[in-house]
Write a protein that holds these residues in place. Structure first.
Motif, PDB file in Angstrom:
ATOM      1  N   LEU A  17      -2.652  -1.169  11.094  1.00 21.37           N
ATOM      2  CA  LEU A  17      -2.472  -2.623  11.101  1.00 21.37           C
ATOM      3  C   LEU A  17      -3.680  -3.329  11.721  1.00 21.37           C
ATOM      4  CD1 LEU A  17       1.318  -2.840  12.043  1.00 21.37           C
ATOM      5  CD2 LEU A  17       0.267  -3.295   9.812  1.00 21.37           C
ATOM      6  N   ARG A  18      -4.248  -2.740  12.759  1.00 23.97           N
ATOM      7  CA  ARG A  18      -5.430  -3.313  13.402  1.00 23.97           C
ATOM      8  C   ARG A  18      -6.620  -3.334  12.438  1.00 23.97           C
ATOM      9  NH1 ARG A  18      -5.761  -0.321  18.559  1.00 23.97           N
ATOM     10  NH2 ARG A  18      -3.845  -1.321  19.205  1.00 23.97           N
ATOM     11  N   ILE A  19      -6.766  -2.247  11.712  1.00 22.80           N
ATOM     12  CA  ILE A  19      -7.859  -2.184  10.721  1.00 22.80           C
ATOM     13  C   ILE A  19      -7.667  -3.281   9.674  1.00 22.80           C
ATOM     14  CG2 ILE A  19      -8.831  -0.798   8.836  1.00 22.80           C
ATOM     15  CD1 ILE A  19      -8.256   1.699  10.606  1.00 22.80           C
ATOM     16  N   LEU A  20      -6.449  -3.415   9.179  1.00 21.88           N
ATOM     17  CA  LEU A  20      -6.174  -4.430   8.152  1.00 21.88           C
ATOM     18  C   LEU A  20      -6.385  -5.851   8.666  1.00 21.88           C
ATOM     19  CD1 LEU A  20      -3.065  -2.953   6.309  1.00 21.88           C
ATOM     20  CD2 LEU A  20      -5.423  -3.071   5.516  1.00 21.88           C
ATOM     21  N   GLU A  21      -6.141  -6.066   9.962  1.00 15.58           N
ATOM     22  CA  GLU A  21      -6.357  -7.397  10.538  1.00 15.58           C
ATOM     23  C   GLU A  21      -7.834  -7.756  10.593  1.00 15.58           C
ATOM     24  OE1 GLU A  21      -4.594  -7.500  14.410  1.00 15.58           O
ATOM     25  OE2 GLU A  21      -2.549  -7.355  13.638  1.00 15.58           O
ATOM     26  N   HIS A  73       0.802  -1.217   0.000  1.00 17.65           N
ATOM     27  CA  HIS A  73       0.000   0.000   0.000  1.00 17.65           C
ATOM     28  C   HIS A  73       0.839   1.274   0.000  1.00 17.65           C
ATOM     29  CE1 HIS A  73      -3.230  -2.774   0.778  1.00 17.65           C
ATOM     30  NE2 HIS A  73      -2.579  -3.212   1.841  1.00 17.65           N
ATOM     31  N   PHE A  74       2.072   1.198   0.454  1.00 22.82           N
ATOM     32  CA  PHE A  74       2.947   2.374   0.516  1.00 22.82           C
ATOM     33  C   PHE A  74       4.257   2.057  -0.190  1.00 22.82           C
ATOM     34  CE2 PHE A  74       0.317   2.633   4.392  1.00 22.82           C
ATOM     35  CZ  PHE A  74      -0.311   3.840   4.143  1.00 22.82           C
ATOM     36  N   ARG A  75       4.315   2.393  -1.487  1.00 19.57           N
ATOM     37  CA  ARG A  75       5.543   2.161  -2.240  1.00 19.57           C
ATOM     38  C   ARG A  75       6.650   3.059  -1.685  1.00 19.57           C
ATOM     39  NH1 ARG A  75       1.815   2.757  -6.577  1.00 19.57           N
ATOM     40  NH2 ARG A  75       2.826   4.704  -7.090  1.00 19.57           N
ATOM     41  N   PRO A  76       7.907   2.743  -1.971  1.00  9.62           N
ATOM     42  CA  PRO A  76       9.033   3.491  -1.388  1.00  9.62           C
ATOM     43  C   PRO A  76       8.994   5.003  -1.659  1.00  9.62           C
ATOM     44  CG  PRO A  76       9.846   1.507  -2.441  1.00  9.62           C
ATOM     45  CD  PRO A  76       8.383   1.597  -2.741  1.00  9.62           C
ATOM     46  N   ARG A  91      -7.260   2.209   0.612  1.00 10.51           N
ATOM     47  CA  ARG A  91      -7.546   3.373  -0.233  1.00 10.51           C
ATOM     48  C   ARG A  91      -8.326   4.409   0.558  1.00 10.51           C
ATOM     49  NH1 ARG A  91     -10.776   2.055  -4.991  1.00 10.51           N
ATOM     50  NH2 ARG A  91     -10.500   4.241  -5.450  1.00 10.51           N
ATOM     51  N   SER A  92      -9.271   3.941   1.369  1.00  6.19           N
ATOM     52  CA  SER A  92     -10.073   4.842   2.191  1.00  6.19           C
ATOM     53  C   SER A  92      -9.211   5.529   3.257  1.00  6.19           C
ATOM     54  CB  SER A  92     -11.207   4.069   2.851  1.00  6.19           C
ATOM     55  OG  SER A  92     -11.954   4.913   3.678  1.00  6.19           O
ATOM     56  N   ILE A  93      -8.364   4.775   3.904  1.00  3.75           N
ATOM     57  CA  ILE A  93      -7.471   5.341   4.928  1.00  3.75           C
ATOM     58  C   ILE A  93      -6.558   6.406   4.302  1.00  3.75           C
ATOM     59  CG2 ILE A  93      -5.447   4.796   6.362  1.00  3.75           C
ATOM     60  CD1 ILE A  93      -6.863   2.123   7.016  1.00  3.75           C
ATOM     61  N   PRO A 152     -10.173 -10.018   3.808  1.00  2.00           N
ATOM     62  CA  PRO A 152      -9.026  -9.918   2.899  1.00  2.00           C
ATOM     63  C   PRO A 152      -9.370  -9.374   1.509  1.00  2.00           C
ATOM     64  CG  PRO A 152      -8.957 -12.004   4.057  1.00  2.00           C
ATOM     65  CD  PRO A 152     -10.260 -11.345   4.417  1.00  2.00           C
ATOM     66  N   ALA A 153     -10.575  -9.640   1.044  1.00  5.07           N
ATOM     67  CA  ALA A 153     -10.983  -9.125  -0.266  1.00  5.07           C
ATOM     68  C   ALA A 153     -11.170  -7.606  -0.249  1.00  5.07           C
ATOM     69  CB  ALA A 153     -12.266  -9.801  -0.714  1.00  5.07           C
ATOM     70  N   LEU A 154     -11.354  -7.042   0.943  1.00  4.87           N
ATOM     71  CA  LEU A 154     -11.612  -5.601   1.064  1.00  4.87           C
ATOM     72  C   LEU A 154     -10.414  -4.806   1.586  1.00  4.87           C
ATOM     73  CD1 LEU A 154     -15.204  -5.791   2.565  1.00  4.87           C
ATOM     74  CD2 LEU A 154     -14.563  -5.362   0.198  1.00  4.87           C
ATOM     75  N   LYS A 155      -9.284  -5.465   1.786  1.00  3.38           N
ATOM     76  CA  LYS A 155      -8.114  -4.768   2.345  1.00  3.38           C
ATOM     77  C   LYS A 155      -7.649  -3.618   1.464  1.00  3.38           C
ATOM     78  CE  LYS A 155      -6.166  -8.196   5.378  1.00  3.38           C
ATOM     79  NZ  LYS A 155      -5.018  -8.960   5.792  1.00  3.38           N
ATOM     80  N   ASN A 156      -7.596  -3.832   0.163  1.00  2.00           N
ATOM     81  CA  ASN A 156      -7.154  -2.754  -0.729  1.00  2.00           C
ATOM     82  C   ASN A 156      -8.093  -1.560  -0.660  1.00  2.00           C
ATOM     83  OD1 ASN A 156      -4.824  -3.981  -1.663  1.00  2.00           O
ATOM     84  ND2 ASN A 156      -5.876  -4.990  -3.366  1.00  2.00           N
TER      85      ASN A 156
END
Length: 173
Positions: free
Chosen positions: A52-56, A30-33, A68-70, A60-64
């Protein structure tokens, strides 16, 4: 600060935290260099632990979509510290209401033009109809041969009737 294999750089999150970026880094996709400013905005608004808590907890299908929302919320808060995303939402709602009002105005104007056009067509109808209307003689559309559902004979005819005397006459053309 390279990933396994030593060829790629650390993601923006690991670079900011001065950590070694591993292939299992959950923030690397999600965060390229080169996106250090985007990560700084997200970190400032949410913090790494909350991200990280949100992603946990997200499917998994909605992580991207969650990331994007964050990222969007963090960037909006950076651009507008007072209103953030809420300011954008209000602005878009205002634009929608304005567009709806404009649409209703255009539709009502279009309706007026249609009524005016119909009125003009009635005034400038065929000369025969104009003479009949002036004399008080008219015919019903259902009586015209091209409006009839069934024609008994093949000779076209029009039925005229005088509204003043209620007497029907039939004329063959």
């Amino acid at each position: 600060m390279t990933r396994k294999g030593g060829t790629s750089q650390a993601c923006a999150a690991c670079k900011y935290q001065r950590k070694r970026c591993t292939p299992e880094c959950p923030l690397a996709p999600h965060f390229r260099p080169e996106q250090t400013e985007i990560f700084k905005n997200a970190h400032k608004l949410f913090g790494v632990r909350n991200i990280l808590r949100i992603l946990e907890h997200v499917n998994p299908a909605l992580k991207n979509e969650a990331m994007r929302s964050i990222i969007y919320q963090a960037n909006m808060r950076d651009r507008s510290p007072v209103h953030g995303c809420l300011g954008v939402i209000y602005q878009l709602q205002y634009q929608i209401r304005h567009a709806e009002k404009e649409l209703y105005a255009v539709l009502s104007q279009l309706d007026l033009y249609k009524q005016h056009h119909r009125h003009q067509q009635e005034i400038t109808s065929s000369p025969m109809e104009s003479q009949q209307l002036q004399l008080g003689i008219g015919f019903e559309q259902s009586e015209l041969p091209f409006f009839q559902n069934e024609v008994n004979d093949h000779t076209p005819h029009i039925q005229y009737h005088n509204h003043n005397h209620k007497k029907n006459t039939k004329m063959d053309i």
